[in-house]
Motif scaffolding. Structure first.
Motif, PDB file in Angstrom:
ATOM      1  N   TYR A   1       0.682  -1.195  -0.046  1.00 13.48           N
ATOM      2  CA  TYR A   1       0.076  -0.101  -0.228  1.00 13.48           C
ATOM      3  C   TYR A   1       0.810   1.124  -0.096  1.00 13.48           C
ATOM      4  O   TYR A   1       0.438   2.206  -0.760  1.00 13.48           O
ATOM      5  N   ALA A   2       1.926   1.328   0.963  1.00 10.15           N
ATOM      6  CA  ALA A   2       2.914   2.398   0.949  1.00 10.15           C
ATOM      7  C   ALA A   2       3.548   2.699  -0.105  1.00 10.15           C
ATOM      8  O   ALA A   2       3.771   3.875  -0.873  1.00 10.15           O
ATOM      9  N   GLU A   3       3.972   1.519  -1.013  1.00  2.39           N
ATOM     10  CA  GLU A   3       4.675   1.702  -2.479  1.00  2.39           C
ATOM     11  C   GLU A   3       3.521   2.271  -3.248  1.00  2.39           C
ATOM     12  O   GLU A   3       4.058   3.040  -4.123  1.00  2.39           O
ATOM     13  N   SER A   4       2.486   1.821  -3.371  1.00  4.88           N
ATOM     14  CA  SER A   4       1.408   2.224  -4.236  1.00  4.88           C
ATOM     15  C   SER A   4       1.247   3.588  -4.087  1.00  4.88           C
ATOM     16  O   SER A   4       1.013   4.279  -4.889  1.00  4.88           O
ATOM     17  N   ARG A   5       1.069   4.076  -2.829  1.00  9.43           N
ATOM     18  CA  ARG A   5       0.445   5.621  -2.713  1.00  9.43           C
ATOM     19  C   ARG A   5       1.766   6.296  -2.897  1.00  9.43           C
ATOM     20  O   ARG A   5       1.480   7.339  -3.524  1.00  9.43           O
ATOM     21  N   GLN A   6       2.971   5.909  -2.977  1.00 12.49           N
ATOM     22  CA  GLN A   6       4.018   6.692  -3.607  1.00 12.49           C
ATOM     23  C   GLN A   6       4.140   6.822  -4.954  1.00 12.49           C
ATOM     24  O   GLN A   6       4.400   8.031  -5.638  1.00 12.49           O
ATOM     25  N   MET A   7       3.949   5.675  -5.399  1.00 12.50           N
ATOM     26  CA  MET A   7       3.865   5.631  -7.129  1.00 12.50           C
ATOM     27  C   MET A   7       2.769   6.427  -7.409  1.00 12.50           C
ATOM     28  O   MET A   7       2.863   7.412  -8.329  1.00 12.50           O
ATOM     29  N   GLN A   8       1.667   6.455  -6.754  1.00 11.10           N
ATOM     30  CA  GLN A   8       0.188   7.319  -7.179  1.00 11.10           C
ATOM     31  C   GLN A   8       0.699   8.862  -7.082  1.00 11.10           C
ATOM     32  O   GLN A   8       0.356   9.647  -8.022  1.00 11.10           O
ATOM     33  N   MET A   9       1.680   9.207  -6.012  1.00  8.44           N
ATOM     34  CA  MET A   9       2.207  10.433  -5.907  1.00  8.44           C
ATOM     35  C   MET A   9       2.940  11.028  -6.942  1.00  8.44           C
ATOM     36  O   MET A   9       2.764  12.148  -7.547  1.00  8.44           O
ATOM     37  N   HIS A  10       3.905  10.054  -7.691  1.00  9.75           N
ATOM     38  CA  HIS A  10       4.719  10.377  -8.714  1.00  9.75           C
ATOM     39  C   HIS A  10       3.999  10.572  -9.922  1.00  9.75           C
ATOM     40  O   HIS A  10       4.433  11.295 -10.656  1.00  9.75           O
ATOM     41  N   ILE A  11       2.876   9.827 -10.170  1.00 11.45           N
ATOM     42  CA  ILE A  11       2.127   9.644 -11.399  1.00 11.45           C
ATOM     43  C   ILE A  11       1.431  11.148 -11.290  1.00 11.45           C
ATOM     44  O   ILE A  11       1.379  11.666 -12.400  1.00 11.45           O
ATOM     45  N   GLN A  12       0.853  11.408 -10.138  1.00  7.03           N
ATOM     46  CA  GLN A  12       0.179  12.871 -10.404  1.00  7.03           C
ATOM     47  C   GLN A  12       1.035  13.995 -10.515  1.00  7.03           C
ATOM     48  O   GLN A  12       0.927  14.995 -11.114  1.00  7.03           O
ATOM     49  N   GLN A  13       2.378  13.858  -9.873  1.00  4.27           N
ATOM     50  CA  GLN A  13       3.214  14.846 -10.234  1.00  4.27           C
ATOM     51  C   GLN A  13       3.859  14.887 -11.513  1.00  4.27           C
ATOM     52  O   GLN A  13       3.904  16.136 -12.104  1.00  4.27           O
ATOM     53  N   ALA A  14       3.801  13.863 -12.216  1.00  6.55           N
ATOM     54  CA  ALA A  14       4.215  13.981 -13.767  1.00  6.55           C
ATOM     55  C   ALA A  14       2.982  14.469 -14.341  1.00  6.55           C
ATOM     56  O   ALA A  14       3.199  15.322 -15.235  1.00  6.55           O
ATOM     57  N   LEU A  15       1.733  14.097 -14.002  1.00  6.35           N
ATOM     58  CA  LEU A  15       0.433  14.755 -14.836  1.00  6.35           C
ATOM     59  C   LEU A  15       0.580  16.158 -14.751  1.00  6.35           C
ATOM     60  O   LEU A  15       0.270  16.914 -15.402  1.00  6.35           O
ATOM     61  N   ASP A  16       0.990  16.801 -13.387  1.00  7.89           N
ATOM     62  CA  ASP A  16       1.039  18.002 -12.959  1.00  7.89           C
ATOM     63  C   ASP A  16       2.153  18.973 -13.811  1.00  7.89           C
ATOM     64  O   ASP A  16       1.689  20.191 -13.607  1.00  7.89           O
ATOM     65  N   THR A  17       3.008  18.371 -14.463  1.00  9.25           N
ATOM     66  CA  THR A  17       3.883  18.895 -15.169  1.00  9.25           C
ATOM     67  C   THR A  17       3.364  19.525 -16.582  1.00  9.25           C
ATOM     68  O   THR A  17       4.012  20.303 -17.357  1.00  9.25           O
ATOM     69  N   LEU A  18       2.427  18.771 -16.918  1.00  8.87           N
ATOM     70  CA  LEU A  18       1.731  19.146 -18.024  1.00  8.87           C
ATOM     71  C   LEU A  18       0.825  20.230 -18.222  1.00  8.87           C
ATOM     72  O   LEU A  18       0.247  20.811 -17.225  1.00  8.87           O
ATOM     73  N   SER A  19       0.832  21.127 -19.399  1.00  9.11           N
ATOM     74  CA  SER A  19      -0.105  22.259 -19.495  1.00  9.11           C
ATOM     75  C   SER A  19      -1.464  21.564 -19.388  1.00  9.11           C
ATOM     76  O   SER A  19      -1.775  20.348 -19.830  1.00  9.11           O
ATOM     77  N   PRO A  20      -2.419  22.391 -19.191  1.00 10.78           N
ATOM     78  CA  PRO A  20      -3.926  21.892 -19.368  1.00 10.78           C
ATOM     79  C   PRO A  20      -4.140  21.351 -20.770  1.00 10.78           C
ATOM     80  O   PRO A  20      -4.863  20.206 -20.657  1.00 10.78           O
ATOM     81  N   ARG A  21      -3.823  22.038 -21.674  1.00  5.16           N
ATOM     82  CA  ARG A  21      -4.159  21.250 -23.028  1.00  5.16           C
ATOM     83  C   ARG A  21      -3.424  19.779 -23.184  1.00  5.16           C
ATOM     84  O   ARG A  21      -3.938  18.601 -23.830  1.00  5.16           O
TER      85      ARG A  21
ATOM     86  N   ALA B   1       3.441  15.896 -24.303  1.00  5.34           N
ATOM     87  CA  ALA B   1       3.178  15.457 -22.807  1.00  5.34           C
ATOM     88  C   ALA B   1       3.929  14.166 -22.530  1.00  5.34           C
ATOM     89  O   ALA B   1       4.389  14.126 -21.309  1.00  5.34           O
ATOM     90  N   ILE B   2       4.290  13.494 -23.514  1.00  2.00           N
ATOM     91  CA  ILE B   2       5.186  12.092 -23.242  1.00  2.00           C
ATOM     92  C   ILE B   2       6.373  12.464 -22.806  1.00  2.00           C
ATOM     93  O   ILE B   2       6.876  11.839 -21.697  1.00  2.00           O
ATOM     94  N   ARG B   3       7.061  13.397 -23.566  1.00  3.21           N
ATOM     95  CA  ARG B   3       8.533  14.002 -23.183  1.00  3.21           C
ATOM     96  C   ARG B   3       8.362  14.362 -21.884  1.00  3.21           C
ATOM     97  O   ARG B   3       9.432  14.014 -20.992  1.00  3.21           O
ATOM     98  N   LYS B   4       7.537  15.178 -21.393  1.00  5.08           N
ATOM     99  CA  LYS B   4       7.320  15.923 -20.004  1.00  5.08           C
ATOM    100  C   LYS B   4       7.264  14.782 -19.213  1.00  5.08           C
ATOM    101  O   LYS B   4       8.147  14.768 -18.112  1.00  5.08           O
ATOM    102  N   MET B   5       6.548  13.666 -19.240  1.00  5.13           N
ATOM    103  CA  MET B   5       6.394  12.829 -18.237  1.00  5.13           C
ATOM    104  C   MET B   5       7.639  11.783 -18.210  1.00  5.13           C
ATOM    105  O   MET B   5       7.756  11.448 -17.042  1.00  5.13           O
ATOM    106  N   GLN B   6       8.212  11.396 -19.193  1.00  5.36           N
ATOM    107  CA  GLN B   6       9.233  10.851 -19.365  1.00  5.36           C
ATOM    108  C   GLN B   6      10.347  11.471 -18.480  1.00  5.36           C
ATOM    109  O   GLN B   6      11.229  10.687 -17.653  1.00  5.36           O
TER     110      GLN B   6
END
Lengths: 265, 203
Positions: B124-144, B180-185
């Motif tokens: 669960y802890a690992e999963s929570r951490q990964m969720q946080m990183h995924i969210q951070q990666a999505l947050d680097t994207l512009s709205p479009r 978007a893919i480049r930013k998330m990579q």
């Protein structure tokens, strides 16, 4: 290279769980990946990224949440309806919200069009008002542009060089005496003072406030100069300070400039 | 297909004539789809609720504009997208993760898969951490960029449909997706290098 670009465009779809890429395209991609090392690497990197992104979890909301969701929406709809009824006469103030409701591209046309429409209406109102006789606002505007009388303009032309001499003179910098810097005869000052006093009386009747104020200030300067016995350093400094503090030169130039503009109109 | 179209057109017509029950039906049919789309856009339950309810309010007000050229859900997707982009543009919409919800009933302790009460706490802890990183990666994207990625990758919408929803060409959709893919990579680079995802790339 061009083929690689096309293949790269297909990659995200090939890795999409929703099978969005047609089979023919998928086969083309797989064939290319066998031969192209660079694209193959790229594909692996992308697959790794999307594998992580696919692990994204979404909250599983309870049944109670969904029931309450609908109730909260009902409340918001009722509130929105009430606000709409209250606001309906003043819809113009919601112009931005209304524009935001349009699609991205259309908005970029609508924003400038709306701005242009507002400008045109503004100009039309302005033109309409400018052709309305007897409006106080227009009288004030005309009054501020009223021409100086030629006599006052000539008087300003005579006084200006004197004031410029005083405000620019600096014996400390040049080493000259005040007498050498300011070569104005007493008789000239007296003549200008008399001229100023006479014109001031005439202009008072004209009710041109800015000209009257300036002529009062000029009178004070000319009085100071005519009363001074020997163009002393003290007088020079006092006059300089007065000119500077009251922006006398600026006022004279502005009035003369405005006068010329009015004449041009 | 035709039956569905007729059913939707009838619902819209009734709702437009002031039938609240017809509108309720539209909401019930679509609320989960729109809420989860809003969640993908915003990343927070509270913001997803606010955004999705704004969408239904806008839809209610503009029932008369629905011409039946697309399905109700596509129409609602478009409103969601436009509302999300407009809110981001106004900058009055802050995505605040882990923010205390304003309404207690909203929190209702949403259950994420892998909840410690139902599984291994470490996982669960690992999963929570990964969720946080995924969210951070999505947050680097512009709205479009985020909109395109969410609709294209998470929703599997065809590029053409995404382009129509955003009023951009299919080529622009592709370039936004690549960006978007480049930013998330970049944001998730360390996962690629250091974590064994146990993933087999099928070629």
């Amino acid at each position: 290279m061009r083929k690689c670009k096309k293949i790269k465009d297909l990659m995200p779809d090939a890795l999409n769980d929703n099978n969005v890429l047609p089979q023919a395209e998928l086969r083309k991609l797989r064939e290319h990946l066998k031969d192209c090392q660079r694209c193959s690497e790229e594909y692996k990197k992308l697959a790794a990224l999307l594998a992580v992104m696919n692990k994204r979890q979404r909250p599983q909301m309870s049944d109670a949440f969904w029931e309450n969701y609908s109730l909260r929406l009902e409340e918001k709809l009722d509130a929105a309806e009430e606000v709409k009824e209250q606001k309906s006469p003043a819809k113009i103030f919601n112009l931005i919200d209304w524009l935001d409701g349009f699609d991205f591209k259309i908005r970029w046309v609508l924003y400038p069009l709306t701005a242009a429409a507002i400008l045109v209406v503004g100009i039309a109102i302005g033109l309409y008002l400018s052709h309305q006789p007897g409006k106080d606002i227009m009288n004030t505007a005309v009054s501020s542009l009223r021409r100086l009388s030629p006599a006052v303009a000539e008087h300003f032309d005579n006084v200006l060089p004197l004031l410029l001499d005083y405000s620019n003179s600096s014996p400390q910098q040049t080493g000259n005496s005040p007498e050498e810097n300011i070569l104005v005869e007493k008789s000239t000052v007296k003549k200008l003072l008399l001229e100023n006093q006479l014109l001031k009386r005439v202009m008072t009747k004209n009710n041109n406030i800015s000209v009257n104020e300036l002529m009062n200030e000029l009178e004070l300067i000319l009085l100071e100069l005519s009363n001074d016995s020997g163009d002393s350093e003290e007088t020079r400094r006092a006059v300089q300070r007065f000119i500077k503090e009251n922006n006398v030169l600026f006022k004279m130039k502005t009035l003369e400039k405005k006068d010329k503009q009015t004449l041009a109109i | 297909m035709e039956l569905l179209q007729n059913y939707e057109l009838r619902l819209i017509k009734q709702a437009n004539q002031g039938d609240r029950n017809a509108f309720r039906e539209i909401v019930e049919d679509n609320k989960k789809k729109i809420f989860y789309l809003a969640f993908d856009f915003t990343g927070s339950i509270q913001d997803a609720e606010d955004l999705s309810q704004d969408v239904f309010i806008k839809a209610f007000r503009s029932l008369h504009t629905f011409k039946g050229e697309a399905s109700i859900s596509t129409w609602l997707y478009r409103i969601t997208l436009n509302t999300f982009l407009a809110l981001k543009r106004k900058k009055s919409f802050e995505i605040e993760k882990n923010q205390a919800p304003l309404d207690e009933s909203v929190s209702a302790d949403p259950v994420f898969p892998g909840n410690p009460s139902t599984g291994n706490p470490e996982t669960y802890a690992e999963s929570r951490q990964m969720q946080m990183h995924i969210q951070q990666a999505l947050d680097t994207l512009s709205p479009r960029e985020r909109s395109v990625f969410v609709m294209r990758h998470y929703r599997g919408m065809p590029g053409k449909t995404v382009g129509e929803l955003l009023n951009i060409s299919e080529g622009t959709v592709k370039s936004l997706l690549s960006r978007a893919i480049r930013k998330m990579q970049n944001a998730l680079g360390f996962y690629r290098d250091s974590l064994d995802l146990g993933m087999e790339v099928q070629q």
